[in-house]
Scaffold this motif. Structure first.
Motif, short mmCIF file in Angstrom:
data_model
loop_
_atom_site.label_atom_id
_atom_site.label_comp_id
_atom_site.label_asym_id
_atom_site.label_seq_id
_atom_site.Cartn_x
_atom_site.Cartn_y
_atom_site.Cartn_z
N PHE A 159 0.81 -1.21 0.00
CA PHE A 159 0.00 0.00 0.00
C PHE A 159 0.85 1.27 0.00
CE2 PHE A 159 -3.37 -2.63 2.34
CZ PHE A 159 -3.95 -3.00 1.14
N SER A 160 0.52 2.16 -0.93
CA SER A 160 1.14 3.48 -1.04
C SER A 160 2.63 3.43 -1.37
CB SER A 160 0.94 4.30 0.25
OG SER A 160 -0.43 4.50 0.51
N VAL A 161 3.16 2.24 -1.64
CA VAL A 161 4.60 2.11 -1.89
C VAL A 161 4.87 1.54 -3.28
CG1 VAL A 161 6.78 1.06 -1.15
CG2 VAL A 161 5.10 1.85 0.56
N SER A 162 4.35 0.35 -3.57
CA SER A 162 4.63 -0.27 -4.86
C SER A 162 3.55 -1.27 -5.24
CB SER A 162 5.99 -0.96 -4.84
OG SER A 162 5.97 -2.08 -3.97
N ALA A 163 3.48 -1.54 -6.54
CA ALA A 163 2.56 -2.55 -7.07
C ALA A 163 3.07 -2.98 -8.44
CB ALA A 163 1.15 -1.98 -7.17
N HIS A 164 3.03 -4.27 -8.69
CA HIS A 164 3.56 -4.80 -9.96
C HIS A 164 2.41 -5.17 -10.89
CE1 HIS A 164 6.39 -6.70 -12.67
NE2 HIS A 164 5.60 -7.78 -12.71
N PRO A 165 2.39 -4.62 -12.11
CA PRO A 165 1.29 -4.92 -13.04
C PRO A 165 1.34 -6.35 -13.55
CG PRO A 165 3.02 -3.66 -14.13
CD PRO A 165 3.39 -3.70 -12.68
N ILE A 166 0.18 -6.99 -13.59
CA ILE A 166 0.10 -8.35 -14.13
C ILE A 166 0.22 -8.32 -15.65
CG2 ILE A 166 -1.42 -10.37 -14.37
CD1 ILE A 166 -2.59 -9.64 -11.62
N ASN A 167 -0.45 -7.36 -16.25
CA ASN A 167 -0.37 -7.18 -17.70
C ASN A 167 -0.10 -5.70 -17.96
OD1 ASN A 167 -0.83 -6.79 -20.49
ND2 ASN A 167 -2.26 -8.50 -20.55
N TYR A 168 1.16 -5.36 -18.08
CA TYR A 168 1.57 -3.96 -18.19
C TYR A 168 0.90 -3.27 -19.38
CZ TYR A 168 4.48 0.08 -19.26
OH TYR A 168 4.91 1.35 -19.57
N ASP A 169 0.96 -3.85 -20.54
CA ASP A 169 0.42 -3.22 -21.75
C ASP A 169 -1.07 -2.92 -21.61
OD1 ASP A 169 2.85 -3.20 -23.07
OD2 ASP A 169 2.55 -5.20 -23.96
N GLN A 170 -1.77 -3.81 -20.94
CA GLN A 170 -3.21 -3.62 -20.78
C GLN A 170 -3.54 -2.40 -19.93
OE1 GLN A 170 -5.26 -6.95 -19.02
NE2 GLN A 170 -7.24 -5.94 -19.06
N ILE A 171 -2.91 -2.31 -18.76
CA ILE A 171 -3.23 -1.19 -17.88
C ILE A 171 -2.65 0.13 -18.41
CG2 ILE A 171 -3.35 -2.69 -15.87
CD1 ILE A 171 -0.71 -1.28 -14.97
N TRP A 172 -1.51 0.05 -19.10
CA TRP A 172 -0.86 1.27 -19.57
C TRP A 172 -1.71 1.99 -20.62
CZ3 TRP A 172 2.87 3.51 -17.04
CH2 TRP A 172 3.55 4.60 -17.60
N LYS A 173 -2.49 1.25 -21.34
CA LYS A 173 -3.33 1.83 -22.39
C LYS A 173 -4.80 1.93 -21.97
CE LYS A 173 -0.23 0.05 -25.96
NZ LYS A 173 -0.09 -0.87 -27.12
N ASP A 174 -5.05 1.60 -20.70
CA ASP A 174 -6.43 1.58 -20.19
C ASP A 174 -6.85 3.00 -19.77
OD1 ASP A 174 -8.87 1.09 -19.09
OD2 ASP A 174 -8.17 -0.41 -17.64
N SER A 175 -7.82 3.58 -20.46
CA SER A 175 -8.29 4.93 -20.14
C SER A 175 -8.93 4.99 -18.75
CB SER A 175 -9.29 5.41 -21.20
OG SER A 175 -10.41 4.55 -21.26
N TYR A 176 -9.54 3.88 -18.33
CA TYR A 176 -10.14 3.85 -16.99
C TYR A 176 -9.06 3.99 -15.92
CZ TYR A 176 -12.90 2.32 -12.97
OH TYR A 176 -13.53 2.24 -11.75
N TYR A 177 -7.93 3.32 -16.12
CA TYR A 177 -6.84 3.43 -15.15
C TYR A 177 -6.30 4.86 -15.11
CZ TYR A 177 -2.58 2.67 -12.53
OH TYR A 177 -1.59 2.75 -11.57
N LYS A 178 -6.22 5.48 -16.28
CA LYS A 178 -5.76 6.88 -16.32
C LYS A 178 -6.70 7.77 -15.50
CE LYS A 178 -3.56 6.46 -20.85
NZ LYS A 178 -3.57 6.89 -22.26
N ASN A 179 -7.99 7.48 -15.57
CA ASN A 179 -8.96 8.26 -14.79
C ASN A 179 -8.76 8.03 -13.29
OD1 ASN A 179 -10.17 9.34 -17.05
ND2 ASN A 179 -11.70 7.70 -17.22
#
Length: 242
Positions: A183-203
């Motif tokens: 929490f508040s320190v780090s998190a590793h993406p399971i599918n980087y490409d998916q979240i990186w281009k996800d407009s919902y995550y950007k929001n």
């Protein structure tokens, strides 16, 4: 002495010296009244001194408690500013869809998710309301104390409920798309490409940045400023009492 006055009064009555007796009686009443007034004056003075000492004790305790809370808020504020900078960095990087993953990004993903709470000491104020806030004689200080705790502290403590709402919004996404979450320190993406281009995550990232700016950081800055002003007023008031 009392026996002497009784004897004198009885002697005047027995010898028929009525006018002298009346003068004596009036004089005795005056002396009794003066004695009562002196006793009341001493009692009022003692009561005033006790209230004055109690007021000084309350203000010193209040000042000490406010200084502790101020230091807590300053430390948390510094932490929040660092978190906000990380989120802003992530937000800018997300504008570049082709940005490649590197492990350092985990420390930017992490700050977006996690509860940001702080515990302040409002118990002293609640006790003060019960024991009598009117012991603080300075109206300006008394009003600032009420506003600080009823408004500023209430807003900051209310952030806990708001953080629960934010957590309910962000938590499902992070649990679904990230692993090794700290929490508040780090998190590793399971599918980087998916979240990186996800407009919902950007929001989500933008929303988290705004909530920290408009709520936590704004509330802390205003409250720290108000605490400084109140402590300054208390110090000036106590110096004037010496």
């Amino acid at each position: 002495m009392i026996k002497f006055y009784r004897h004198l009064r009885r002697n005047l009555m027995e010898t028929g010296k009525t006018s002298k007796y009346l003068k004596y009686a009036i004089g005795e009443i005056v002396l009794v009244v003066i004695g009562i007034l002196i006793a009341l004056s001493i009692n009022n003075w003692n009561s005033h001194q006790k209230d004055k000492a109690q007021e000084t004790k309350i203000l010193l305790q209040l000042k000490e408690g406010l200084a502790i809370d101020k230091n807590k808020m300053k430390a948390e504020l510094n932490n929040l500013v660092q978190i906000q900078r990380s989120i802003k960095t992530l937000e800018r990087l997300l504008e570049h869809p082709q940005h490649k993953y590197n492990p350092e990004l985990d420390t930017l993903f992490g700050p977006v998710y996690g509860m940001k709470n702080i515990k302040l000491n409002k118990a002293f104020y609640e006790d003060l309301k019960t024991s009598g806030i009117q012991l603080i004689k300075d109206e300006n200080i008394r009003e600032k104390v009420v506003v600080l705790f009823e408004d500023n502290y209430a807003e900051i403590m209310g952030l806990e409920n708001f953080e629960l709402h934010v957590n309910e919004l962000i938590r499902p996404y992070y649990l679904r798309h990230f692993k090794n979450i700290e929490f508040s320190v780090s998190a590793h993406p399971i599918n980087y490409d998916q979240i990186w281009k996800d407009s919902y995550y950007k929001n989500i990232v933008n929303y988290r940045y705004i909530t920290l700016e408009k709520n936590h950081i704004a509330f802390f800055n205003r409250t720290i400023k108000d605490i400084d002003l109140l402590i300054s007023d208390i110090e000036k008031y106590l110096e004037a009492k010496l």
